[in-house]
Design a protein around this motif. Structure first.
Motif, short mmCIF file in Angstrom:
data_model
loop_
_atom_site.label_atom_id
_atom_site.label_comp_id
_atom_site.label_asym_id
_atom_site.label_seq_id
_atom_site.Cartn_x
_atom_site.Cartn_y
_atom_site.Cartn_z
N ASP A 1 0.82 -1.21 0.00
CA ASP A 1 0.00 0.00 0.00
C ASP A 1 0.85 1.26 0.00
N ARG A 2 2.09 1.15 -0.50
CA ARG A 2 2.98 2.30 -0.48
C ARG A 2 3.67 2.52 -1.83
N PHE A 3 3.79 3.80 -2.15
CA PHE A 3 4.58 4.24 -3.30
C PHE A 3 5.84 4.87 -2.74
N ASN A 26 -1.57 3.02 -13.62
CA ASN A 26 -2.59 1.97 -13.65
C ASN A 26 -2.60 1.16 -12.35
N VAL A 27 -1.40 0.80 -11.88
CA VAL A 27 -1.30 0.01 -10.65
C VAL A 27 -1.84 0.80 -9.46
N LEU A 28 -1.45 2.09 -9.37
CA LEU A 28 -1.89 2.91 -8.25
C LEU A 28 -3.39 3.14 -8.27
N ASN A 29 -3.94 3.45 -9.45
CA ASN A 29 -5.37 3.69 -9.54
C ASN A 29 -6.17 2.42 -9.27
N ALA A 30 -5.63 1.27 -9.65
CA ALA A 30 -6.33 0.01 -9.35
C ALA A 30 -6.40 -0.22 -7.85
#
Length: 364
Positions: free
Chosen positions: A279-281, A357-361
């Motif tokens: 859950d982290r960027f 895409n990964v973050l928005n998903a």
């Protein structure tokens, strides 16, 4: 974003697109308005306070021109004081009046920049000249010395009101979007709104992990090498000089520590790694492994893949600007975050659309 009809070629589509962009620019507000006004008024306050403190120490003539350390030009104090303080006031008024031109962003930027530069430059000249003259026995023996740093700092602060207002960033972003829309319209390309593009992420996007690296341009590597060479010279030179002197330890440690700190900072930003795990960027240094920015998925309002212009974010490297921050390697694609705390963050990285895409998903 304009609806798809705005992207159609022809006079009607072009007119609709221009109207939409005009409305978007006119609707944008001035960010950090109190800070912007403070930055415009501060030069006048600084000049007034300096004169109040030094009025009794200023001679009839003030040293105002330097071609070297000592002055080669003088101005009557009775003329120099009102002219400089008056210019700071004119600059402040010009900048503050420009904030009302929200429907004319180009003119707003020009006047705000001109006003800020005029006010800060006049304040820098006045304070440095007045202080140097007041501290000297006579105007002819005044020495500019460290006041040169103040002159340079004031010249750089001239752009601060424009950056604090956020107008340049907003205008440049809108200009780039308009340019891309015109290119797509000319090529008969229908662009999809970012929100629609990410509305239906791929099934495996939630579980996917993203890791990517990006290196700085060659000139940043060269600058790092120069700083590293300076560090080596600072360490080796005292030994080559030979002999030991009392009290020389501090003179050796200080330049070494300063050069080492700058080298670490440069090494930390010339090669970065971006990763999305759990859950982290996270953005970290690929060379040193030092974490530079970590963002929780729950703290993200929106994230998009965009082309990032260094001048929109304060330049190259790790930048902190009013309303946000950025890690910019070059003019390149990257991720732009709008966070729930109303701050913005940008980072240049390859395959930014995949990362978005990964973050928005995971946000969905």
């Amino acid at each position: 974003m304009c609806p798809s009809a705005c992207l159609e070629s022809g006079p009607t589509g072009t007119k609709q697109r221009e109207q939409g962009i005009g409305m978007a620019i006119a609707g944008t507000g001035i960010r950090n308005r109190p800070l912007t006004c403070l930055l415009l008024l501060l030069p006048a306050a600084l000049s007034g306070a300096t004169y109040a403190l030094l009025a009794g120490d200023l001679p009839e003539m003030t040293a105002t021109h330097w071609s070297s350390t000592y002055p080669d030009g003088f101005t009557r104090t009775a003329v120099f004081v009102p002219v400089c303080i008056g210019l700071t006031i004119v600059g402040a008024i010009t900048g503050m009046l420009s904030l009302k031109l929200r429907n004319k962003p180009a003119l707003l930027m020009m006047l705000l920049f001109s006003g800020g530069l005029l006010a800060w430059s006049a304040a820098g000249v006045f304070v440095s000249s007045a202080v140097s003259t007041a501290l000297a026995e006579t105007p002819e023996t005044a020495v500019l010395g460290g006041m040169m740093v103040l002159l340079i700092a004031c010249a750089l602060l001239g752009i601060a009101p424009l950056w604090a207002s956020g107008i340049y960033q907003q205008y440049t972003r809108q200009f780039n979007e308009d340019r891309q829309q015109r290119i797509d319209a000319a090529q008969s390309v229908q662009r999809t709104d970012a929100a629609e593009a990410f509305a239906e992420p791929q099934p495996d996007s939630r579980q996917a992990e993203f890791k990517q690296t990006m290196a700085a341009p060659w000139w940043m590597w060269m600058l790092c090498l120069v700083l590293f060479a300076t560090l080596i010279v600072a360490v080796v030179l005292p030994f080559l000089a030979g002999g030991s002197h009392d009290g020389s330890l501090a003179s050796v440690i200080l330049p070494v520590a300063l050069s080492a700190a700058v080298c670490v900072l440069m090494l930390g930003v010339i090669w970065i790694r971006v990763s999305i795990i759990g859950d982290r960027f996270r953005v970290s240094s690929a060379l040193l492994g030092i974490p530079m920015r970590t963002i929780k998925i729950t703290d993200i309002e929106s994230v998009t893949s965009e082309k990032i212009n260094p001048m929109m974010w304060g330049g190259w490297g790790w930048r902190i600007i009013p309303g946000g921050s950025a890690i910019v390697m070059r003019e390149h694609e990257g991720l732009v975050f709008d966070l729930k705390n109303k701050k913005r963050f940008a980072v240049t990285i390859p395959d930014s659309r995949q990362a978005a895409n990964v973050l928005n998903a995971r946000m969905g």
